[in-house]
Write a protein that holds these residues in place. Structure first.
Motif, PDB file in Angstrom:
ATOM      1  N   GLN A 163      38.834  41.938  39.686  1.00  0.00           N
ATOM      2  CA  GLN A 163      39.513  41.329  38.544  1.00  0.00           C
ATOM      3  C   GLN A 163      40.701  40.544  39.078  1.00  0.00           C
ATOM      4  OE1 GLN A 163      38.936  41.334  35.250  1.00  0.00           O
ATOM      5  NE2 GLN A 163      37.297  42.833  35.008  1.00  0.00           N
ATOM      6  N   LEU A 164      40.722  39.251  38.798  1.00  0.00           N
ATOM      7  CA  LEU A 164      41.783  38.369  39.265  1.00  0.00           C
ATOM      8  C   LEU A 164      42.685  38.041  38.084  1.00  0.00           C
ATOM      9  CD1 LEU A 164      42.598  36.931  41.897  1.00  0.00           C
ATOM     10  CD2 LEU A 164      41.205  34.981  41.174  1.00  0.00           C
ATOM     11  N   SER A 165      44.009  38.280  38.240  1.00  0.00           N
ATOM     12  CA  SER A 165      44.957  38.144  37.135  1.00  0.00           C
ATOM     13  C   SER A 165      45.780  36.867  37.249  1.00  0.00           C
ATOM     14  CB  SER A 165      45.940  39.322  37.116  1.00  0.00           C
ATOM     15  OG  SER A 165      45.273  40.546  37.003  1.00  0.00           O
ATOM     16  N   ALA A 166      45.887  36.157  36.128  1.00  0.00           N
ATOM     17  CA  ALA A 166      46.902  35.120  35.953  1.00  0.00           C
ATOM     18  C   ALA A 166      47.958  35.737  35.051  1.00  0.00           C
ATOM     19  CB  ALA A 166      46.297  33.874  35.324  1.00  0.00           C
ATOM     20  N   PHE A 167      49.108  36.067  35.597  1.00  0.00           N
ATOM     21  CA  PHE A 167      50.102  36.851  34.869  1.00  0.00           C
ATOM     22  C   PHE A 167      50.564  36.114  33.617  1.00  0.00           C
ATOM     23  CE2 PHE A 167      50.645  38.594  39.232  1.00  0.00           C
ATOM     24  CZ  PHE A 167      50.186  39.866  38.937  1.00  0.00           C
ATOM     25  N   GLY A 168      50.631  36.861  32.522  1.00  0.00           N
ATOM     26  CA  GLY A 168      51.019  36.301  31.248  1.00  0.00           C
ATOM     27  C   GLY A 168      49.875  35.716  30.459  1.00  0.00           C
ATOM     28  N   VAL A 169      48.687  35.663  31.081  1.00  0.00           N
ATOM     29  CA  VAL A 169      47.513  35.083  30.416  1.00  0.00           C
ATOM     30  C   VAL A 169      46.389  36.096  30.303  1.00  0.00           C
ATOM     31  CG1 VAL A 169      45.823  33.212  30.419  1.00  0.00           C
ATOM     32  CG2 VAL A 169      48.147  32.793  31.255  1.00  0.00           C
ATOM     33  N   GLY A 170      46.020  36.725  31.422  1.00  0.00           N
ATOM     34  CA  GLY A 170      44.941  37.699  31.404  1.00  0.00           C
ATOM     35  C   GLY A 170      44.262  37.787  32.751  1.00  0.00           C
ATOM     36  N   GLU A 171      43.119  38.443  32.773  1.00  0.00           N
ATOM     37  CA  GLU A 171      42.357  38.594  34.011  1.00  0.00           C
ATOM     38  C   GLU A 171      40.882  38.394  33.731  1.00  0.00           C
ATOM     39  OE1 GLU A 171      42.936  42.539  35.566  1.00  0.00           O
ATOM     40  OE2 GLU A 171      41.957  43.494  33.850  1.00  0.00           O
ATOM     41  N   SER A 172      40.157  38.003  34.768  1.00  0.00           N
ATOM     42  CA  SER A 172      38.709  37.807  34.671  1.00  0.00           C
ATOM     43  C   SER A 172      38.048  38.300  35.947  1.00  0.00           C
ATOM     44  CB  SER A 172      38.362  36.327  34.446  1.00  0.00           C
ATOM     45  OG  SER A 172      38.732  35.906  33.152  1.00  0.00           O
ATOM     46  N   THR A 173      36.744  38.546  35.844  1.00  0.00           N
ATOM     47  CA  THR A 173      35.982  39.100  36.955  1.00  0.00           C
ATOM     48  C   THR A 173      35.362  37.993  37.794  1.00  0.00           C
ATOM     49  OG1 THR A 173      35.421  40.978  35.547  1.00  0.00           O
ATOM     50  CG2 THR A 173      34.156  40.715  37.573  1.00  0.00           C
ATOM     51  N   PHE A 174      35.525  38.106  39.117  1.00  0.00           N
ATOM     52  CA  PHE A 174      34.928  37.159  40.054  1.00  0.00           C
ATOM     53  C   PHE A 174      34.426  37.932  41.262  1.00  0.00           C
ATOM     54  CE2 PHE A 174      38.477  35.122  37.884  1.00  0.00           C
ATOM     55  CZ  PHE A 174      37.844  34.060  37.263  1.00  0.00           C
ATOM     56  N   VAL A 175      33.348  37.449  41.859  1.00  0.00           N
ATOM     57  CA  VAL A 175      32.836  38.095  43.056  1.00  0.00           C
ATOM     58  C   VAL A 175      33.764  37.808  44.232  1.00  0.00           C
ATOM     59  CG1 VAL A 175      31.399  36.148  43.823  1.00  0.00           C
ATOM     60  CG2 VAL A 175      30.749  38.485  44.437  1.00  0.00           C
ATOM     61  N   ILE A 176      33.914  38.788  45.102  1.00  0.00           N
ATOM     62  CA  ILE A 176      34.613  38.563  46.370  1.00  0.00           C
ATOM     63  C   ILE A 176      33.633  37.817  47.269  1.00  0.00           C
ATOM     64  CG2 ILE A 176      35.755  39.637  48.341  1.00  0.00           C
ATOM     65  CD1 ILE A 176      36.111  42.150  46.535  1.00  0.00           C
ATOM     66  N   ASN A 177      33.894  36.537  47.560  1.00  0.00           N
ATOM     67  CA  ASN A 177      32.871  35.803  48.302  1.00  0.00           C
ATOM     68  C   ASN A 177      33.236  35.509  49.754  1.00  0.00           C
ATOM     69  OD1 ASN A 177      33.871  32.857  48.437  1.00  0.00           O
ATOM     70  ND2 ASN A 177      33.995  33.274  46.253  1.00  0.00           N
ATOM     71  N   ALA A 207      44.281  28.822  33.587  1.00  0.00           N
ATOM     72  CA  ALA A 207      45.577  29.238  34.124  1.00  0.00           C
ATOM     73  C   ALA A 207      45.511  29.413  35.637  1.00  0.00           C
ATOM     74  CB  ALA A 207      46.028  30.537  33.456  1.00  0.00           C
ATOM     75  N   LEU A 208      44.436  29.979  36.133  1.00  0.00           N
ATOM     76  CA  LEU A 208      44.285  30.140  37.584  1.00  0.00           C
ATOM     77  C   LEU A 208      44.229  28.782  38.274  1.00  0.00           C
ATOM     78  CD1 LEU A 208      41.719  33.096  37.652  1.00  0.00           C
ATOM     79  CD2 LEU A 208      44.116  33.191  38.385  1.00  0.00           C
ATOM     80  N   HIS A 209      43.542  27.823  37.672  1.00  0.00           N
ATOM     81  CA  HIS A 209      43.440  26.494  38.263  1.00  0.00           C
ATOM     82  C   HIS A 209      44.790  25.773  38.308  1.00  0.00           C
ATOM     83  CE1 HIS A 209      39.031  25.202  38.722  1.00  0.00           C
ATOM     84  NE2 HIS A 209      39.052  26.528  38.669  1.00  0.00           N
ATOM     85  N   GLN A 210      45.750  26.222  37.527  1.00  0.00           N
ATOM     86  CA  GLN A 210      47.067  25.594  37.528  1.00  0.00           C
ATOM     87  C   GLN A 210      48.001  26.183  38.592  1.00  0.00           C
ATOM     88  OE1 GLN A 210      48.370  26.075  33.479  1.00  0.00           O
ATOM     89  NE2 GLN A 210      46.913  24.564  32.677  1.00  0.00           N
ATOM     90  N   LEU A 211      47.565  27.244  39.263  1.00  0.00           N
ATOM     91  CA  LEU A 211      48.390  27.871  40.288  1.00  0.00           C
ATOM     92  C   LEU A 211      48.368  27.055  41.583  1.00  0.00           C
ATOM     93  CD1 LEU A 211      47.382  31.616  39.763  1.00  0.00           C
ATOM     94  CD2 LEU A 211      49.418  30.427  38.889  1.00  0.00           C
ATOM     95  N   ASN A 212      49.363  27.317  42.423  1.00  0.00           N
ATOM     96  CA  ASN A 212      49.526  26.583  43.674  1.00  0.00           C
ATOM     97  C   ASN A 212      49.620  27.543  44.855  1.00  0.00           C
ATOM     98  OD1 ASN A 212      49.862  23.868  42.459  1.00  0.00           O
ATOM     99  ND2 ASN A 212      51.741  24.756  41.608  1.00  0.00           N
ATOM    100  N   VAL A 213      49.478  27.000  46.049  1.00  0.00           N
ATOM    101  CA  VAL A 213      49.674  27.792  47.262  1.00  0.00           C
ATOM    102  C   VAL A 213      51.070  28.407  47.221  1.00  0.00           C
ATOM    103  CG1 VAL A 213      49.943  27.669  49.766  1.00  0.00           C
ATOM    104  CG2 VAL A 213      48.060  26.452  48.641  1.00  0.00           C
ATOM    105  N   VAL A 270      49.181  36.350  42.467  1.00  0.00           N
ATOM    106  CA  VAL A 270      48.194  36.772  41.484  1.00  0.00           C
ATOM    107  C   VAL A 270      48.003  38.275  41.618  1.00  0.00           C
ATOM    108  CG1 VAL A 270      46.967  34.566  41.452  1.00  0.00           C
ATOM    109  CG2 VAL A 270      46.269  36.337  43.079  1.00  0.00           C
ATOM    110  N   GLY A 271      47.358  38.862  40.629  1.00  0.00           N
ATOM    111  CA  GLY A 271      47.009  40.272  40.691  1.00  0.00           C
ATOM    112  C   GLY A 271      45.530  40.430  40.987  1.00  0.00           C
ATOM    113  N   VAL A 272      45.184  41.456  41.747  1.00  0.00           N
ATOM    114  CA  VAL A 272      43.780  41.715  42.095  1.00  0.00           C
ATOM    115  C   VAL A 272      43.484  43.197  41.922  1.00  0.00           C
ATOM    116  CG1 VAL A 272      41.985  41.544  43.857  1.00  0.00           C
ATOM    117  CG2 VAL A 272      43.822  39.845  43.804  1.00  0.00           C
TER     118      VAL A 272
END
Length: 280
Positions: free
Chosen positions: A53-67, A89-95, A99-101
């Motif tokens: 589960q990958l978190s965008a803080f203040g927005v939520g989290e979603s499930t993604f495979v560890i690839n 929200a994740l796409h708006q993040l920068n280097v 994030v939360g995992v």
């Protein structure tokens, strides 16, 4: 297959820092993360096919495979398609952002039982993500496997993920068959839908395991195509994504009958799929 759940504070994510972002396609970004806590980094382990589960803080989290593969520990990799609020929200993040995992979650591919056999990967679009972790694990242990063939397709050349790795895959004696849905200027590989290319390639099922992931309609026709080629259910594996929310089997959003995709999956054999209700 390994079935893993977080044992302590199951809803509390560990913090990770974005070290690199790769723009795979116009709608897919790959995030390479490192743990903030050295203790987490030292003890974290997972198997190919498991998710987080990958978190965008203040927005939520979603499930993604560890690839990223467990054989390469310099970072943890997730590929995210922009489809909703959390992914936007994740796409708006920068280097450098945090994030939360919550990981690892779910089961994994039965990797050790595949040793000594030929391997067939069949992927479509972002569906190459869960296949990549297993493919790279096998490349890093190449002597343990026979022929490795990858049939990978997308709607257009720019919709293919991991294009920068294709040469390395081929250098590792991977037979890579690329296809797009229709003709494009400058495209010199195959043209046609993935199930059609599978039928044309017709890989022999003898001593071979087939692993597929992609859009649900692609998986449906690939499974039918594999069975027509003579593959038995216990030779076939796929991964399912079905409304996964909590990741630990409590919320009930991902159930298919009595099966919970987040803990009993996301990896399922053809035999397991046969036993599921028709709603799948």
């Amino acid at each position: 297959m390994t079935r893993t759940q977080l044992k302590e504070h199951p809803y509390r994510p560990h913090l990770a820092v974005i070290k690199e972002i790769i723009q795979e396609t116009p709608t897919i970004r790959t995030f390479r993360l490192t743990w903030k806590d050295p203790a987490v980094s030292a003890h974290f382990s997972f198997q190919p096919g498991q998710v987080g589960q990958l978190s965008a803080f203040g927005v939520g989290e979603s499930t993604f495979v560890i690839n990223s593969p467990p054989t390469r520990r310099e970072y943890l990799q997730f590929s995210v398609m922009r489809t909703g609020e959390v992914t936007r929200a994740l796409h708006q993040l920068n280097v450098g952002d945090t994030v939360g995992v919550r990981a690892p979650l779910g089961n994994s591919f039965p990797y050790t039982s595949m040793k000594g056999r030929d391997i067939l990967f069949i992927g479509g679009g972002i569906g190459m993500a869960p296949l990549r972790t297993l493919l790279l694990t096998m490349i890093d242990n190449r002597a343990d496997f026979g022929d490795i063939t990858v049939i990978y397709g997308a709607r257009s050349p720019e919709d293919l993920c991991y294009r920068y790795e294709f040469d390395a895959w081929r250098a590792a004696r991977v037979n890579l068959v690329l296809t797009v849905d229709r003709e494009f200027p400058g495209w010199t590989e195959r043209v046609g839908f993935v199930p059609t290319i599978l039928a044309e390639e017709a890989p022999n099922p003898y001593n071979r395991v087939a692993i597929t992931c992609g859009p649900p309609i692609m998986i449906k026709f690939v499974l039918a195509g594999l069975r027509e080629l003579g593959y038995e259910d216990d030779q076939i594996y796929t991964t399912l994504e079905r409304r996964m929310k909590c990741g630990i089997g409590l919320c009930g959003r991902c159930n298919i009958g009595g099966t919970y995709v987040c803990v009993d999956g996301p990896v399922f054999s053809g035999t397991a799929l046969r036993a599921m209700p028709p709603e799948l």
